[in-house]
Design a protein around this motif. Structure first.
Motif, PDB file in Angstrom:
ATOM      1  N   HIS A   1       1.336  -2.702   2.974  1.00  0.00           N
ATOM      2  CA  HIS A   1       1.563  -1.302   2.613  1.00  0.00           C
ATOM      3  C   HIS A   1       3.015  -0.923   2.352  1.00  0.00           C
TER       4      HIS A   1
ATOM      5  N   TRP B   1      -7.211  12.834   4.854  1.00  0.00           N
ATOM      6  CA  TRP B   1      -6.984  12.721   6.271  1.00  0.00           C
ATOM      7  C   TRP B   1      -8.114  13.365   7.018  1.00  0.00           C
TER       8      TRP B   1
ATOM      9  N   SER C   1      -1.889   3.821   4.236  1.00  0.00           N
ATOM     10  CA  SER C   1      -1.594   3.957   2.807  1.00  0.00           C
ATOM     11  C   SER C   1      -0.917   5.287   2.508  1.00  0.00           C
ATOM     12  N   ASP C   2      -1.251   6.341   3.264  1.00  0.00           N
ATOM     13  CA  ASP C   2      -0.573   7.626   3.114  1.00  0.00           C
ATOM     14  C   ASP C   2       0.887   7.514   3.524  1.00  0.00           C
TER      15      ASP C   2
ATOM     16  N   ARG D   1      -3.960  10.254   9.625  1.00  0.00           N
ATOM     17  CA  ARG D   1      -3.737   9.807   8.258  1.00  0.00           C
ATOM     18  C   ARG D   1      -3.764   8.283   8.208  1.00  0.00           C
ATOM     19  N   TYR D   2      -3.896   7.751   6.998  1.00  0.00           N
ATOM     20  CA  TYR D   2      -3.981   6.302   6.836  1.00  0.00           C
ATOM     21  C   TYR D   2      -2.609   5.683   6.587  1.00  0.00           C
TER      22      TYR D   2
ATOM     23  N   TYR E   1      -0.671   7.817  12.089  1.00  0.00           N
ATOM     24  CA  TYR E   1      -1.095   7.006  10.943  1.00  0.00           C
ATOM     25  C   TYR E   1      -1.869   5.800  11.455  1.00  0.00           C
TER      26      TYR E   1
ATOM     27  N   ARG F   1       2.743   6.047   0.664  1.00  0.00           N
ATOM     28  CA  ARG F   1       2.907   7.000  -0.444  1.00  0.00           C
ATOM     29  C   ARG F   1       3.838   8.150  -0.092  1.00  0.00           C
ATOM     30  N   GLY F   2       4.030   8.390   1.211  1.00  0.00           N
ATOM     31  CA  GLY F   2       4.834   9.538   1.619  1.00  0.00           C
ATOM     32  C   GLY F   2       6.320   9.402   1.355  1.00  0.00           C
TER      33      GLY F   2
END
Length: 219
Positions: free
Chosen positions: A165, A1, A17-18, A14-15, A134, A21-22
């Motif tokens: 995503h 990030w 993709s994060d 943040r992206y 994000y 994943r979160g």
């Protein structure tokens, strides 16, 4: 990030993709609600509010439209442009803040980037008194411009966010409120929007049909 510091306030960028994943969307039912005018004639509020997570976008309104589009908002997806009303209480309460624009701090004419989106995002997040947002990656956004020929609209970005995503994380997805500017622009306003100014609605529709309904294309 990435973090930008100004006036002793840090914004964590943040992206998307994060976000996947979160685990926020893992196993959840999700309603993605656009702003198309036809929503005003429907009564989907109870249906939409039954979903675990509701994602809304740009200058949406729920107050006064609860029967049509529900009252729940868990994530707000916005382009952070100057026409966004950051002070409206319906929007300020969303737990998750998402950007439909990348966090670039320079124009990139060779890839179709006409604006420095980073400063707009940072300013908007700070105005909201928030500390995290994000964003799509620059490479992802560049690919969408290449496929569409113009900036993808926030609505298109919302659907593509799900497809690229979040879809594998979600238990169920419901999409409503998208018309590719073929009907009245917004359920909450009589003002008409000219989609040709920044977007190519037909190219977006074609791209999303290929992604959502590949069998129509004979694939």
């Amino acid at each position: 990030w990435h973090a930008q510091r100004r006036q002793k306030r840090t914004v964590a960028v943040r992206y998307w993709s994060d976000l996947a994943r979160g685990g926020v969307f893992r196993g959840k039912s999700v309603a993605l609600v656009g702003n198309a005018g036809y929503l005003k004639e429907m009564r989907q509020g109870a249906v939409i509010d039954r979903f675990d997570l509701v994602v809304r976008m740009n200058n949406f309104r729920t107050t006064g439209f609860e029967r049509q589009i529900g009252a729940k908002t868990d994530a707000w997806l916005t382009n952070f442009y100057t026409d966004i009303d950051f002070d409206h209480p319906d929007r300020r309460q969303a737990p998750l803040l998402l950007s439909s624009s990348p966090n670039n701090f320079r124009k990139m004419p060779e890839t179709g980037f006409r604006l420095r989106h980073g400063p707009l995002i940072t300013a908007g997040v700070r105005r909201l008194g928030r500390s995290e947002v994000y964003v799509p990656s620059v490479c992802w956004f560049e690919r969408q411009i290449a496929q569409i020929g113009r900036y993808p609209s926030t609505g298109a970005c919302g659907i593509l966010l799900l497809l690229d995503h979040l879809l594998k994380e979600c238990r169920e997805v419901y999409i409503t409120g998208f018309s590719f500017f073929q009907c009245h622009s917004h359920y909450f306003s009589d003002a008409a929007v000219d989609p040709t100014t920044n977007h190519d609605a037909r190219a977006e529709e074609a791209l999303l049909r290929r992604r959502l309904l590949p069998e129509i294309q004979g694939e």
